[in-house]
Design a protein around this motif. Structure first.
Motif, short mmCIF file in Angstrom:
data_model
loop_
_atom_site.label_atom_id
_atom_site.label_comp_id
_atom_site.label_asym_id
_atom_site.label_seq_id
_atom_site.Cartn_x
_atom_site.Cartn_y
_atom_site.Cartn_z
N VAL A 2 12.28 8.70 27.11
CA VAL A 2 11.67 9.91 26.58
C VAL A 2 10.90 10.66 27.66
O VAL A 2 10.17 10.05 28.44
CB VAL A 2 10.70 9.54 25.43
CG1 VAL A 2 10.00 10.80 24.92
CG2 VAL A 2 11.46 8.87 24.31
N VAL A 7 9.70 16.94 24.48
CA VAL A 7 9.17 16.78 23.13
C VAL A 7 7.65 16.76 23.21
O VAL A 7 7.05 16.64 24.27
CB VAL A 7 9.67 15.46 22.49
CG1 VAL A 7 11.16 15.49 22.28
CG2 VAL A 7 9.27 14.26 23.35
N SER A 8 7.01 16.87 22.05
CA SER A 8 5.55 16.82 22.01
C SER A 8 5.09 15.38 22.25
O SER A 8 5.86 14.43 22.08
CB SER A 8 5.06 17.28 20.64
OG SER A 8 5.40 16.32 19.65
N ARG A 10 3.21 13.52 20.46
CA ARG A 10 3.32 12.70 19.24
C ARG A 10 4.75 12.24 19.01
O ARG A 10 4.99 11.09 18.63
CB ARG A 10 2.81 13.51 18.04
CG ARG A 10 2.89 12.76 16.73
CD ARG A 10 1.95 13.36 15.71
NE ARG A 10 0.57 13.19 16.13
CZ ARG A 10 -0.48 13.68 15.47
NH1 ARG A 10 -0.28 14.36 14.35
NH2 ARG A 10 -1.69 13.49 15.90
N GLU A 11 5.72 13.16 19.21
CA GLU A 11 7.12 12.77 19.06
C GLU A 11 7.51 11.74 20.11
O GLU A 11 8.23 10.78 19.82
CB GLU A 11 8.02 14.01 19.18
CG GLU A 11 7.86 14.98 18.02
CD GLU A 11 8.63 16.27 18.27
OE1 GLU A 11 9.17 16.83 17.32
OE2 GLU A 11 8.68 16.72 19.45
N ALA A 12 7.00 11.93 21.32
CA ALA A 12 7.30 10.97 22.39
C ALA A 12 6.73 9.60 22.06
O ALA A 12 7.37 8.57 22.30
CB ALA A 12 6.73 11.48 23.72
N ALA A 14 6.23 8.31 19.10
CA ALA A 14 7.04 7.68 18.06
C ALA A 14 8.32 7.09 18.64
O ALA A 14 8.73 5.98 18.29
CB ALA A 14 7.37 8.70 16.97
N ARG A 15 8.94 7.82 19.57
CA ARG A 15 10.18 7.33 20.18
C ARG A 15 9.92 6.13 21.09
O ARG A 15 10.68 5.17 21.10
CB ARG A 15 10.86 8.45 20.95
CG ARG A 15 11.30 9.62 20.07
CD ARG A 15 12.05 10.66 20.88
NE ARG A 15 12.33 11.85 20.09
CZ ARG A 15 12.99 12.90 20.54
NH1 ARG A 15 13.46 12.91 21.79
NH2 ARG A 15 13.20 13.95 19.78
N ASP A 48 -1.75 6.76 18.40
CA ASP A 48 -0.34 6.64 18.80
C ASP A 48 -0.20 5.79 20.06
O ASP A 48 0.71 4.97 20.17
CB ASP A 48 0.26 8.03 19.04
CG ASP A 48 0.42 8.81 17.74
OD1 ASP A 48 0.51 8.18 16.68
OD2 ASP A 48 0.44 10.06 17.80
#
Length: 465
Positions: A2, A7-8, A10-12, A14-15, A48
């Motif tokens: 990632v 990506v943001s 937060r998205e990073a 999660a991944r 996170d």
């Protein structure tokens, strides 16, 4: 891997968390090689970032913590599971951990240190600044499940005699040191709590209005040894998001913050659920194996004793089982229906007791209402069970399908009525005896539903077949 530019944060996060579950070494290596990405994750949301640390484990986490400052690492440890955070602290050692604990603040540090063995705890305390160490020791002196164990010692307390404008100016000066700003507390010259005003109300008051004109006098407060269950009950009863903690002289010594109140309410609910089925009230999926065995074993033995009682109660009905063996196939149906009906009533009653919503004057009415519910459900479910049983008996070629169906209907009706009433009566009885209403109540309910379901069913069959 990632990339945060795609990506943001937060998205990073999660991944990366999902990837870390499968390839922890690769994720750890990636973050070490890209410290700016790791820094962005930490800055975006410590929760996170803490999730990623948990997935990587204590072996890989220290290298990532070294990439950020103690002030940035402290919130990550606060968001992690206590047992894993403690393992990480022990892996780093007292000298390396001291700046982290000091950055956390006394309350959060005490929450972690209380999990350690006393000898290890003393080593870590000795590495901390003397003033911080004494504050942590004071908090460690309170039971973890008490108001003192939950409270923070940084709060907005202002002296009597100020105006709303002066109060806001004072809060601006101490803003960075305060974690709990839902309420502003007013104290006298001796530090005794005299009033409270919500921060929102304070902001919208005219600057010249005195605090004594707008504050709530004699606010609800607890002492440091107040049990957390009572703390949660008071917060719910008076719709408070935080509770002041006062000593015997009513001097303000701390505040149970909103986060602790909400966690307490959740913990009490989960403990009641665990206790109802005979698991350890404080047991989690991460508890030690010996501790979990000790917590569960006595209740399993009690369950065994109750099972033997049910077995003995069925012995007088051996003849009817020999004559009509298909009854053995239908026995679990009646017991299961009663068990489910009782569990519904039990859950509703324990939930009401947990929120202190059952005055003792209402006990008779509650039991009567549950009995009526049992009768209503018993009629409908009993007739349905009887019809299904009769059809099943006829399909397998047995005789007396109608009478066997009638036996099932009557037995199911009786068991549902008894179980629904007992589901409410057991926790209410426990409360009357001064016991925890949730204390293995499901086990005691099970013995009743099994006795009525098995022995009662066979008794009805003996009379009718």
């Amino acid at each position: 891997m990632v990339r945060l530019r795609l990506v943001s944060p937060r998205e990073a996060a999660a991944r990366l968390k999902g990837r870390a579950q499968k390839e922890p070494d690769a994720v750890a290596a990636h973050l070490r090689a890209n410290p700016k990405e790791w820094q962005a994750l930490v800055d975006a949301d410590p929760h996170d970032a803490a999730d990623i640390i948990e997935e990587l484990g204590e072996e890989r986490a220290p290298e990532l913590l070294d990439l950020i400052s103690p002030a940035e690492a402290a919130p990550l440890l606060e968001e992690m599971r206590d047992d894993l955070a403690v393992e990480l602290l022990e892996a780093l050692g007292p000298e390396a951990v001291a700046p982290l604990l000091e950055a956390m603040g006394a309350h959060e540090a005490a929450d972690l240190l209380i999990v350690m063995d006393p000898e290890d705890r003393d080593q870590f305390l000795e590495a901390i600044d003397a003033a911080e160490r004494e504050e942590i020791r004071r908090l460690l002196g309170y039971p973890p499940d008490s108001a003192g164990g939950l409270m923070v010692t940084e709060f907005a307390a202002l002296p009597e005699g100020l105006t709303a404008g002066e109060a806001l100016e004072a809060i601006r000066r101490i803003n960075e040191e305060i974690e709990e700003l839902a309420y502003v507390y007013v104290v006298d010259d001796l530090g005794r709590l005299t009033g409270v005003i919500s921060f929102r109300d304070l902001v919208f008051r005219r600057p010249g209005v005195g605090l004594d004109e707008v504050m709530i006098h004699h606010p609800v407060a607890v002492n440091p040894l107040t049990d957390r269950e009572d703390v949660a009950e008071l917060a719910q009863r008076y719709n408070l998001t935080a509770l002041p903690v006062v000593d015997q002289r009513r001097r303000l010594v701390g505040v149970v913050p909103a986060e602790a109140v909400f966690e307490t309410i959740q913990s009490e609910a989960s403990e009641d659920f665990a206790a109802a089925v005979g698991a350890g009230a404080e047991e989690t999926v991460y508890s030690s194996v010996p501790g979990s065995i000790r917590a569960r074993f006595p209740w399993l033995l009690l369950n065994l004793a109750f099972a033997l009682v049910v077995t003995v109660s069925m012995q007088p009905f051996e003849d009817v089982l020999r004559i009509v063996p298909i009854l053995a196939v239908l026995l679990p149906v009646v017991a299961l229906l009663g068990g489910n009906a009782g569990a519904q009533s039990l859950a509703v009653t324990i939930r009401a007791l947990a929120t202190d919503d059952v005055p003792r004057t209402e006990v008779a009415g509650i039991l009567g209402r549950q009995a009526l519910i049992g009768i209503g459900n018993g009629i409908g479910v009993g007739l349905s069970a009887g019809a299904v049983a009769g059809i099943y008996v006829a399909l397998v070629g047995e005789s007396d399908a109608v009478r066997i169906g009638l036996v099932v209907a009557i037995a199911a009706f009786v068991n549902i009525v008894v179980a629904t009433t007992a589901g409410a009566a057991i926790p209410l009885l426990f409360r009357a005896l001064g016991l925890d209403p949730a204390l293995a109540s499901n086990i005691f309910l099970t013995i009743i539903t099994d006795l009525v379901g098995f022995a009662g069913f066979l008794a009805v069959a003996t009379l009718m077949l």
